[in-house]
Write an enzyme that holds these catalytic residues in place. Structure first.
Site, short mmCIF file in Angstrom:
data_model
loop_
_atom_site.label_atom_id
_atom_site.label_comp_id
_atom_site.label_asym_id
_atom_site.label_seq_id
_atom_site.Cartn_x
_atom_site.Cartn_y
_atom_site.Cartn_z
N TYR A 23 9.01 37.10 92.98
CA TYR A 23 8.96 38.37 92.24
C TYR A 23 8.86 39.54 93.21
O TYR A 23 9.59 40.54 93.07
CB TYR A 23 7.78 38.37 91.25
CG TYR A 23 7.77 39.59 90.38
CD1 TYR A 23 8.54 39.66 89.22
CD2 TYR A 23 7.01 40.71 90.73
CE1 TYR A 23 8.55 40.79 88.43
CE2 TYR A 23 7.01 41.84 89.94
CZ TYR A 23 7.78 41.89 88.80
OH TYR A 23 7.80 43.02 88.02
N HIS A 27 11.69 42.63 93.98
CA HIS A 27 11.38 44.06 93.83
C HIS A 27 11.36 44.82 95.15
O HIS A 27 11.27 46.04 95.15
CB HIS A 27 10.07 44.23 93.06
CG HIS A 27 10.28 44.03 91.60
ND1 HIS A 27 10.33 42.78 91.03
CD2 HIS A 27 10.50 44.92 90.60
CE1 HIS A 27 10.57 42.91 89.73
NE2 HIS A 27 10.68 44.20 89.45
N TYR A 46 7.69 55.92 89.02
CA TYR A 46 7.57 54.56 88.49
C TYR A 46 7.02 53.65 89.57
O TYR A 46 7.58 53.57 90.66
CB TYR A 46 8.95 54.09 88.05
CG TYR A 46 9.02 52.88 87.15
CD1 TYR A 46 8.01 51.92 87.11
CD2 TYR A 46 10.12 52.68 86.34
CE1 TYR A 46 8.10 50.82 86.29
CE2 TYR A 46 10.22 51.57 85.51
CZ TYR A 46 9.20 50.64 85.51
OH TYR A 46 9.30 49.54 84.69
N TRP A 81 19.69 42.52 84.81
CA TRP A 81 18.43 42.54 85.57
C TRP A 81 17.27 42.07 84.70
O TRP A 81 16.48 41.23 85.11
CB TRP A 81 18.16 43.96 86.10
CG TRP A 81 16.81 44.08 86.76
CD1 TRP A 81 15.65 44.50 86.19
CD2 TRP A 81 16.47 43.76 88.11
NE1 TRP A 81 14.63 44.48 87.09
CE2 TRP A 81 15.10 44.02 88.29
CE3 TRP A 81 17.21 43.28 89.20
CZ2 TRP A 81 14.44 43.82 89.49
CZ3 TRP A 81 16.53 43.08 90.41
CH2 TRP A 81 15.19 43.34 90.54
#
Length: 145
Positions: A23, A27, A46, A81
């Site tokens: 993960y 990212h 964000y 995505w």
């Protein structure tokens, strides 16, 4: 809680602890099309925060969260995505991560409270300048023995 038209949004998801490294890797270099879709939706500032047990906290600011969510849901760049990312999360029951993440209500924001404090100080100064009658308070206790 928000000031003006900016909404601050915080959400929570649970990443499968066995897949944390993958993960993080995904990212570290999010697909450029996905980055542009997020930008086009109006989300800004964000960030994602990941705890070692897989607790994921996300935060962003937006003018209209409902409109941003609709924009992302309808943008063809986001579905691939989100489909790949869905595999990383537990307890989403088939929902897309960007749509199924529970929101956390905001209970404190420093700038909001400082602005209210400063506004109150300005009001108190104005009342004091207006004289004793403007700043009089009402007593609710009896002064009798």
């Amino acid at each position: 809680m928000s000031t003006g038209t900016t909404q601050r949004v915080c959400f929570q998801l649970q990443v499968d602890p066995a897949r944390l490294d993958e993960y993080r890797e995904r990212h570290a270099a999010v697909w450029p099309d996905m980055l542009r879709a997020i930008e086009a939706s109006g989300r800004r500032n964000y960030s994602l925060f990941l705890r070692e047990d897989g607790l994921l906290i996300g935060y962003y600011e937006v003018e209209d969260d409902d409109a941003a969510q609709a924009a992302l849901a309808n943008d063809p760049r986001t579905a691939p995505w989100e489909a790949e990312m869905a595999e990383f999360f537990v307890a989403l029951d088939g929902a897309r991560p960007d749509q199924g993440a529970p929101r956390l209500p905001e209970v404190f924001h420093l700038e909001d409270q400082l602005a209210a404090l400063d506004s109150g100080a300005a009001s108190a100064t104005t009342a004091a300048d207006a004289g004793p009658a403007a700043s009089a308070t009402t007593r609710t206790e009896s002064s009798e023995p």
